[in-house]
Write a protein that holds these residues in place. Structure first.
Motif, PDB file in Angstrom:
ATOM      1  N   GLU A 179       0.841  -1.188   0.000  1.00  0.00           N
ATOM      2  CA  GLU A 179       0.000   0.000   0.000  1.00  0.00           C
ATOM      3  C   GLU A 179       0.882   1.245   0.000  1.00  0.00           C
ATOM      4  O   GLU A 179       2.044   1.213   0.436  1.00  0.00           O
ATOM      5  CB  GLU A 179      -0.928   0.038   1.221  1.00  0.00           C
TER       6      GLU A 179
ATOM      7  N   ARG B 104      -3.550  -0.299  -3.263  1.00  0.00           N
ATOM      8  CA  ARG B 104      -4.244   0.361  -2.152  1.00  0.00           C
ATOM      9  C   ARG B 104      -3.503   1.635  -1.761  1.00  0.00           C
ATOM     10  O   ARG B 104      -2.284   1.644  -1.623  1.00  0.00           O
ATOM     11  CB  ARG B 104      -4.330  -0.566  -0.947  1.00  0.00           C
TER      12      ARG B 104
ATOM     13  N   THR C 167       2.694  -0.891   4.352  1.00  0.00           N
ATOM     14  CA  THR C 167       3.143   0.357   3.735  1.00  0.00           C
ATOM     15  C   THR C 167       4.524   0.181   3.121  1.00  0.00           C
ATOM     16  O   THR C 167       5.477  -0.168   3.807  1.00  0.00           O
ATOM     17  CB  THR C 167       3.197   1.499   4.771  1.00  0.00           C
TER      18      THR C 167
END
Length: 377
Positions: free
Chosen positions: A107, A128, A155
């Motif tokens: 993401e 995402r 992340t």
């Protein structure tokens, strides 16, 4: 048709621009009104007269890439091999996000309010994207701890801009260092995409700090569009660590092959003659005019520290729907401004303050008048 495109809304900035009238006061688009100097174009023309206009190498002409690397001299990004010349900064952003993120597992964390392109590029890739919004009650002050708290194990990329579009805020070195330390301690690598398109337009005593100066896993994105009033030249670049350059170069090579040869020769002349910051003094004076007019009109705004945008707080009945306010402002006062919702900041309008001073003053006065009106039922 690609189903990923179905959920991507068209640009509201362009929609507003398409509705403006010939006599509208345009405080919407980030389009410089200054004219660029012609000397770099003349040098590029002489080069083309002698050499023709062939393809450049995929990453760009080596002398231009060397000039870019020397100018910024970021640690680990200071060689021509760390630079790729792109078709504007938007291509550079696309390349970075496509190359760095695995849609199946990763993401992107976007620091907001943010340029609407960032999440849309992620959507196009099926990646995402989450946004961490800086506090509007603190004037969108950069806050590394707020970004750190929003990180998850998935992340892989943090996207931030300094100076920021739309807020004009600049990330202080101390905040960048806090963020860099936290990212360095993570088990899985996290890259930062640092959008520095407005870096040359700063209003403090020193150049804004760059994440690339404190964190080695930084990909810097930049261009000549705003610093030199060359939006139509479509000349940008990214600077990246050696470990990720091969992946980024694959995307660039197969997407566009190379940037325009003529544009690259113009850019080389700009770097060779030290013209990158030639418009900063003009914008510094324009900013003082802006701040004075905002005060006279009683408009609440975030004083810009860089770039040429400002966020104006909506009041009264308009404060809850910036999109409705922006379209009504155009209809009732013939002024183009961009709703804060386009950047994730409801309750604000973003203005671009590049217009001539008389035009800017009239536009701000009409915004004040508009905020006193009631919405139509």
């Amino acid at each position: 048709m690609n189903p990923l495109l179905a959920d991507i809304a068209p640009s509201i900035i362009r929609e507003l621009n398409g509705r403006k009238r010939p006599d509208s006061i345009d405080l919407g688009l980030g389009e410089p009104t200054l004219r660029p100097g012609l000397e770099p174009f003349e040098e590029a023309t002489r080069w083309v007269a002698e050499h023709g206009c062939p393809y450049s190498p995929n990453p760009g002409f080596s002398e231009l890439r060397s000039a870019i690397a020397r100018h910024y001299a970021y640690p680990g990004l200071d060689q021509a091999a760390n630079v790729c010349v792109t078709v504007g900064s938007q291509e550079a952003l696309f390349v970075a996000l496509k190359a760095l993120l695995d849609p199946a597992t990763d993401e992107a964390l976007i620091v907001g309010p943010s340029y609407p392109l960032y999440p849309k590029l992620c959507q196009m890739e099926g990646v995402r994207a989450r946004e961490v919004m800086l506090d509007p009650y603190q004037g969108f002050r950069p806050d590394a701890r707020q970004v750190i708290a929003a990180l998850t194990p998935e992340t892989r990329v943090v996207v931030l801009a300094s100076p920021s579009n739309p807020t004009g805020r600049v990330w202080p070195r101390e905040e960048l260092e806090i963020l860099a330390r936290a990212l360095s301690e993570r088990e899985a690598p996290v890259y930062v995409v640092s959008d520095e398109v407005y870096r040359e337009l700063y209003f403090g005593d020193a150049l804004p700090a760059s994440m690339a100066e404190v964190y080695p896993r930084t990909i810097v994105v930049n261009s000549l569009s705003k610093s030199n009033a060359l939006t139509g030249l479509r000349l940008g670049w990214f600077m990246a660590p050696a470990e990720v350059m091969p992946a980024l170069m694959k995307v660039h090579q197969f997407a566009v092959s190379c940037a325009s040869t003529f544009s690259q020769r113009v850019a080389l002349a700009i770097f060779q003659h030290g013209l990158l910051g030639e418009h900063r003094a003009h914008y510094a004076e324009q900013r003082e005019f802006l701040l004075d007019r905002l005060d006279r009109e009683g408009l609440g705004a975030v004083p810009p520290e860089g770039g040429f945008y400002a966020m104006i707080r909506l009041t009264g009945a308009w404060s809850g729907d910036s999109t409705k306010a922006a379209f009504a402002l155009l209809e009732r006062k013939n002024v183009v401004a961009v709703p804060g919702a386009a950047f994730g900041a409801e309750g604000w309008l973003r203005i671009s303050w590049v217009a001539p001073r008389e035009t800017l003053a009239t536009g701000l006065s009409r915004i004040r008048e508009f905020l006193a009106l009631a919405p139509k039922s």
